[in-house]
Each structure stands twice: as structure tokens, then as C-alpha cells.
Scaffold this motif. Sequence first.
Motif, PDB file in Angstrom:
ATOM      1  N   ASP A 170       0.829  -1.217   0.000  1.00  0.00           N
ATOM      2  CA  ASP A 170       0.000   0.000   0.000  1.00  0.00           C
ATOM      3  C   ASP A 170       0.859   1.261   0.000  1.00  0.00           C
ATOM      4  O   ASP A 170       0.533   2.237  -0.678  1.00  0.00           O
ATOM      5  N   ARG A 171       1.945   1.234   0.770  1.00  0.00           N
ATOM      6  CA  ARG A 171       2.830   2.406   0.835  1.00  0.00           C
ATOM      7  C   ARG A 171       3.419   2.714  -0.542  1.00  0.00           C
ATOM      8  O   ARG A 171       3.402   3.859  -0.994  1.00  0.00           O
ATOM      9  N   TYR A 172       3.934   1.688  -1.233  1.00  0.00           N
ATOM     10  CA  TYR A 172       4.505   1.928  -2.562  1.00  0.00           C
ATOM     11  C   TYR A 172       3.431   2.311  -3.573  1.00  0.00           C
ATOM     12  O   TYR A 172       3.661   3.161  -4.435  1.00  0.00           O
ATOM     13  N   LEU A 173       2.262   1.705  -3.472  1.00  0.00           N
ATOM     14  CA  LEU A 173       1.178   2.053  -4.384  1.00  0.00           C
ATOM     15  C   LEU A 173       0.795   3.521  -4.223  1.00  0.00           C
ATOM     16  O   LEU A 173       0.684   4.259  -5.211  1.00  0.00           O
ATOM     17  N   LYS A 174       0.607   3.970  -2.997  1.00  0.00           N
ATOM     18  CA  LYS A 174       0.230   5.371  -2.763  1.00  0.00           C
ATOM     19  C   LYS A 174       1.300   6.327  -3.272  1.00  0.00           C
ATOM     20  O   LYS A 174       0.989   7.350  -3.902  1.00  0.00           O
ATOM     21  N   ARG A 175       2.553   6.015  -3.021  1.00  0.00           N
ATOM     22  CA  ARG A 175       3.643   6.866  -3.509  1.00  0.00           C
ATOM     23  C   ARG A 175       3.663   6.926  -5.033  1.00  0.00           C
ATOM     24  O   ARG A 175       3.831   7.992  -5.627  1.00  0.00           O
ATOM     25  N   ALA A 176       3.516   5.767  -5.662  1.00  0.00           N
ATOM     26  CA  ALA A 176       3.563   5.715  -7.123  1.00  0.00           C
ATOM     27  C   ALA A 176       2.389   6.468  -7.739  1.00  0.00           C
ATOM     28  O   ALA A 176       2.569   7.224  -8.701  1.00  0.00           O
ATOM     29  N   VAL A 177       1.205   6.291  -7.185  1.00  0.00           N
ATOM     30  CA  VAL A 177       0.023   6.983  -7.703  1.00  0.00           C
ATOM     31  C   VAL A 177       0.202   8.496  -7.585  1.00  0.00           C
ATOM     32  O   VAL A 177      -0.034   9.244  -8.535  1.00  0.00           O
ATOM     33  N   GLN A 178       0.642   8.937  -6.418  1.00  0.00           N
ATOM     34  CA  GLN A 178       0.797  10.369  -6.195  1.00  0.00           C
ATOM     35  C   GLN A 178       1.854  10.971  -7.119  1.00  0.00           C
ATOM     36  O   GLN A 178       1.625  12.001  -7.760  1.00  0.00           O
ATOM     37  N   SER A 197      17.409  -3.392 -15.352  1.00  0.00           N
ATOM     38  CA  SER A 197      17.853  -2.500 -14.282  1.00  0.00           C
ATOM     39  C   SER A 197      16.705  -1.536 -14.003  1.00  0.00           C
ATOM     40  O   SER A 197      15.783  -1.392 -14.820  1.00  0.00           O
ATOM     41  N   SER A 198      16.761  -0.858 -12.879  1.00  0.00           N
ATOM     42  CA  SER A 198      15.707   0.118 -12.562  1.00  0.00           C
ATOM     43  C   SER A 198      15.666   1.231 -13.595  1.00  0.00           C
ATOM     44  O   SER A 198      14.586   1.666 -13.999  1.00  0.00           O
ATOM     45  N   ALA A 199      16.836   1.689 -14.041  1.00  0.00           N
ATOM     46  CA  ALA A 199      16.882   2.752 -15.047  1.00  0.00           C
ATOM     47  C   ALA A 199      16.298   2.270 -16.375  1.00  0.00           C
ATOM     48  O   ALA A 199      15.557   3.005 -17.041  1.00  0.00           O
ATOM     49  N   ALA A 200      16.602   1.037 -16.775  1.00  0.00           N
ATOM     50  CA  ALA A 200      16.060   0.494 -18.024  1.00  0.00           C
ATOM     51  C   ALA A 200      14.548   0.295 -17.915  1.00  0.00           C
ATOM     52  O   ALA A 200      13.814   0.537 -18.878  1.00  0.00           O
ATOM     53  N   PHE A 201      14.071  -0.127 -16.754  1.00  0.00           N
ATOM     54  CA  PHE A 201      12.638  -0.285 -16.539  1.00  0.00           C
ATOM     55  C   PHE A 201      11.945   1.078 -16.659  1.00  0.00           C
ATOM     56  O   PHE A 201      10.911   1.201 -17.313  1.00  0.00           O
ATOM     57  N   ALA A 202      12.534   2.110 -16.054  1.00  0.00           N
ATOM     58  CA  ALA A 202      11.972   3.465 -16.146  1.00  0.00           C
ATOM     59  C   ALA A 202      11.951   3.940 -17.591  1.00  0.00           C
ATOM     60  O   ALA A 202      10.959   4.536 -18.046  1.00  0.00           O
ATOM     61  N   ASP A 203      13.020   3.665 -18.315  1.00  0.00           N
ATOM     62  CA  ASP A 203      13.095   4.062 -19.720  1.00  0.00           C
ATOM     63  C   ASP A 203      12.008   3.368 -20.533  1.00  0.00           C
ATOM     64  O   ASP A 203      11.328   3.999 -21.344  1.00  0.00           O
ATOM     65  N   GLN A 204      11.810   2.074 -20.288  1.00  0.00           N
ATOM     66  CA  GLN A 204      10.783   1.328 -21.019  1.00  0.00           C
ATOM     67  C   GLN A 204       9.382   1.843 -20.694  1.00  0.00           C
ATOM     68  O   GLN A 204       8.564   2.047 -21.580  1.00  0.00           O
ATOM     69  N   LEU A 205       9.117   2.063 -19.418  1.00  0.00           N
ATOM     70  CA  LEU A 205       7.815   2.587 -19.007  1.00  0.00           C
ATOM     71  C   LEU A 205       7.556   3.949 -19.657  1.00  0.00           C
ATOM     72  O   LEU A 205       6.468   4.230 -20.146  1.00  0.00           O
ATOM     73  N   GLY A 206       8.586   4.775 -19.691  1.00  0.00           N
ATOM     74  CA  GLY A 206       8.474   6.082 -20.336  1.00  0.00           C
ATOM     75  C   GLY A 206       8.210   5.975 -21.829  1.00  0.00           C
ATOM     76  O   GLY A 206       7.415   6.754 -22.384  1.00  0.00           O
ATOM     77  N   GLU A 235       7.271  -1.277  -5.938  1.00  0.00           N
ATOM     78  CA  GLU A 235       8.468  -0.483  -5.627  1.00  0.00           C
ATOM     79  C   GLU A 235       9.160  -0.052  -6.906  1.00  0.00           C
ATOM     80  O   GLU A 235       9.584   1.101  -7.046  1.00  0.00           O
ATOM     81  N   GLN A 236       9.277  -0.954  -7.880  1.00  0.00           N
ATOM     82  CA  GLN A 236       9.937  -0.604  -9.136  1.00  0.00           C
ATOM     83  C   GLN A 236       9.117   0.403  -9.939  1.00  0.00           C
ATOM     84  O   GLN A 236       9.690   1.268 -10.601  1.00  0.00           O
ATOM     85  N   LEU A 237       7.794   0.305  -9.881  1.00  0.00           N
ATOM     86  CA  LEU A 237       6.970   1.327 -10.534  1.00  0.00           C
ATOM     87  C   LEU A 237       7.201   2.689  -9.892  1.00  0.00           C
ATOM     88  O   LEU A 237       7.369   3.695 -10.592  1.00  0.00           O
ATOM     89  N   TYR A 238       7.216   2.715  -8.566  1.00  0.00           N
ATOM     90  CA  TYR A 238       7.481   3.976  -7.865  1.00  0.00           C
ATOM     91  C   TYR A 238       8.871   4.515  -8.224  1.00  0.00           C
ATOM     92  O   TYR A 238       9.022   5.693  -8.557  1.00  0.00           O
ATOM     93  N   ARG A 239       9.857   3.642  -8.206  1.00  0.00           N
ATOM     94  CA  ARG A 239      11.224   4.063  -8.537  1.00  0.00           C
ATOM     95  C   ARG A 239      11.299   4.566  -9.978  1.00  0.00           C
ATOM     96  O   ARG A 239      11.926   5.588 -10.264  1.00  0.00           O
TER      97      ARG A 239
END
Length: 160
Positions: A21-29, A84-93, A143-147
Amino acid sequence: MRVLVLAVGRMKKGAEAELADRYLKRAVQAGRAIGIRSIEIVEIRESRAADADRRKLEEAIAIANVIPDGALVVLLDERGEGFSSAAFADQLGRWRDGGQAVTAFVIGGADGLSETLRDKARITLNFGQATWPHQLVRIMLLEQLYRAITIMSGHPYHRD
């Protein structure tokens, strides 16, 4: 972009649920500011069939019924590709910037995921070669979505 986390099994109350829940709330916000409209969790009931193949089939049908038309499907499985977290962020973007309306992350049950779901997936991700309980995979994904969202937002990433 709307993000769905489709997870077989329920998250029981306790420390794991609180962390999820903590990571979900952070990611949503944080996500609203960068075009991640929502992040929703859909829990899929575990099949009670006696046979593992039958359980996977019943769970696959339930999952397929909640995947919106046109959604990009991402499976989480130990046989998938590590990011990696950076590659995951790049893909999501890239998915967001490419106009992907819905991205659905699928977490299977104890028996894994059926081949019918594998055929629908654009990509299969892993969080290492180990097998993880679905509750922990859900926490790690959130957590990875939030990151990823914080990286996409321009926050400094300590690994750069």
C-alpha cells in the motif's frame, strides 16, 4: 497512461500489505505529474482445481477477462528478462510517450502462468532467477513502478 497490476491471489493483511500500500500510494501520487493517470491492483481468485494445468487455465481465463482491449501485457516470471531500474523506467516512459493507454502487469499464481497468457504478452520480466511468492513480487513491482516514476520525474537516481 493507466497501469494495472493483475495478481493471482490475495494480499492478506499484515506487513506485506502495508508495504504494498505504501509503494502504491507513492507511485500513484508521483505518477499523476508525469502522465501515469492511475495504478490499480486487480486481485484474481486462485483456482481450486485439483490439476495444475487446469488451475493455470482457469486463472488465465480470469486474467484475460480483465485485460482491457489494446492493453500492453507484461508478465512477471522467473524465465523473463531482467531490467535494471533505469532500463525499466526508460521502457515505461517509452510506452507512455508512445501513447500506450493501458499497461497491464500480470503476476501468476503458485503454478505460474499459462502459455495462452505468454502469447498475449509483449514482454516478460523477472526479478532474478529465483522463484518469489506472489505477495513479494507484487511489492517488488510496486516499488519498481514507484522508482521508475521518480526516475522519469527527474529525481536523481543514486546509481547514476
